[in-house]
Design an enzyme around this catalytic site. Structure first.
Site, short mmCIF file in Angstrom:
data_model
loop_
_atom_site.label_atom_id
_atom_site.label_comp_id
_atom_site.label_asym_id
_atom_site.label_seq_id
_atom_site.Cartn_x
_atom_site.Cartn_y
_atom_site.Cartn_z
N ASP A 1 9.57 13.67 12.92
CA ASP A 1 9.28 13.65 11.48
C ASP A 1 7.78 13.80 11.24
OD1 ASP A 1 9.94 13.49 8.79
OD2 ASP A 1 9.78 11.31 8.72
N ILE B 1 0.82 -1.22 0.00
CA ILE B 1 0.00 0.00 0.00
C ILE B 1 0.85 1.27 0.00
CG2 ILE B 1 -2.14 -0.94 0.98
CD1 ILE B 1 -1.19 -0.01 3.75
N GLY B 2 2.16 1.12 0.06
CA GLY B 2 2.98 2.32 -0.01
C GLY B 2 4.43 2.08 0.36
N GLU B 3 5.24 3.09 0.07
CA GLU B 3 6.64 3.08 0.48
C GLU B 3 6.79 4.21 1.48
OE1 GLU B 3 9.80 1.86 -0.97
OE2 GLU B 3 9.09 0.68 -2.67
N GLY B 4 7.14 3.88 2.70
CA GLY B 4 7.31 4.92 3.71
C GLY B 4 8.76 5.34 3.78
N THR B 5 9.06 6.18 4.74
CA THR B 5 10.44 6.64 4.96
C THR B 5 11.36 5.45 5.24
OG1 THR B 5 9.45 8.56 6.03
CG2 THR B 5 11.80 8.30 6.29
N TYR B 6 10.82 4.43 5.89
CA TYR B 6 11.68 3.36 6.40
C TYR B 6 11.59 2.05 5.63
CZ TYR B 6 11.83 6.73 10.05
OH TYR B 6 12.01 7.90 10.72
N GLY B 7 10.73 1.99 4.63
CA GLY B 7 10.60 0.74 3.91
C GLY B 7 9.22 0.59 3.31
N VAL B 8 8.91 -0.63 2.93
CA VAL B 8 7.64 -0.89 2.24
C VAL B 8 6.54 -1.20 3.26
CG1 VAL B 8 6.55 -2.28 0.43
CG2 VAL B 8 9.01 -1.86 0.35
#
EC number: 2.7.11.22
Length: 288
Positions: free
Chosen positions: A125, A10-17
């Site tokens: 953040d 559902i997405g790629e965040g700052t820290y991973g998938v």
């Protein structure tokens, strides 16, 4: 991982998938697969320590961390799942949120922040993308404490901690003092964005970001921010701007709302209101 199935990215965040998945009882979760900077070194013990603290955080306005799955090479964090985030909501609400909605979201955001600050956990953040919202209008803060556990990836410097638009001027000028005021600055920026429907300081570089802040709030000096001249990136030759009246760049916020925002967006971090104090502000006592 056997407990979870039906993985859907559902997405790629700052820290991973980030994946959406279900457990054997049909409950939905968000699985965050942490991207490790140095694959061969495994998971740093400091990260494990920080994450164990996050499991202890229990508050209705903080995304709950249910489980931590870690093998030698990877780390998966299992969070509660919410369908919407504030950024997506702002993208479809032309001209900002209704005042009653903005006030409700701000109150919930401050409640979650105050709880974490009392437990000595900073976010570092905060941005609309990690404020999740459900259909009942509840707001929950995601990624709390991850900046400390994993650092902000791709950046080599410890002071680069907040997404540019929500980054406090003290951090932009090289301060290494991470404390609760950096989160309060971000909350102020988010508050203004909920009201206006667009970011208050959409900078394209660190210098541009500072100049956008100074053009609106005025250029700091040793009279209004005593320790500013000690910051590594302070420049005595900064262009001198006078602060603009708040009404000129904030549409649709009443006087008590402006008073609260002005206390969050103080250039000097020592003068910023705390989350706990903000919750007692007159803005929340009046009905919209």
């Amino acid at each position: 991982m056997e407990k979870y199935h039906g993985l859907e990215k559902i997405g790629e965040g700052t820290y991973g998938v980030v994946y959406k998945a279900q457990n054997n009882y049909g409950e939905t979760f968000a699985l965050k697969k942490i991207r490790l900077e140095k694959e061969d070194e495994g998971i740093p013990s400091t990260a494990i320590r920080e994450i164990s603290i996050l499991k202890e955080l229990k508050h209705s306005n903080i995304v709950k961390l249910y489980d931590v799955i870690h093998t030698k090479k990877r780390l998966i964090l299992v969070f509660e799942h919410l369908d919407q985030d504030l950024k997506k909501l702002l993208d479809v609400c032309d001209g900002g949120l209704e005042s009653v909605t903005a006030k409700s979201f701000l109150l919930q955001l401050l409640s979650g922040i105050a709880y974490c600050h009392e437990h000595r956990v900073l976010h570092r953040d905060l941005k609309p993308q990690n404020l999740l919202i459900n259909r009942e209008g509840e707001l929950k803060i995601a990624d709390f404490g991850l900046a400390r556990a994993f650092g902000i990836p791709v950046r080599k410097y410890t002071h680069e901690v907040v997404t540019l638009w929500y980054r406090a001027p003290d951090i932009l000028m090289g301060s290494k003092k991470y404390s609760t005021p950096i989160d309060i600055w971000s909350v102020g920026c988010i508050f203004a964005e909920m009201v206006n429907g667009r970011p208050l300081f959409p900078g394209v570089s660190e210098t541009d970001q500072l100049m956008r802040i100074f053009r609106i709030l005025g250029t700091p000096n040793s009279a209004n921010w005593p320790s500013v001249t000690e910051l590594p990136k302070y420049d005595p030759d900064f262009i001198v701007y006078e602060p603009l009246p708040w009404e000129t760049f904030l549409k649709g916020l009443d006087d008590t709302g402006i008073d609260l925002l002005s206390k969050m967006l103080r250039l000097d971090p020592n003068q910023r209101i705390t989350a706990k104090e903000a919750l007692q502000h007159a803005y929340f006592k009046e009905s919209s």
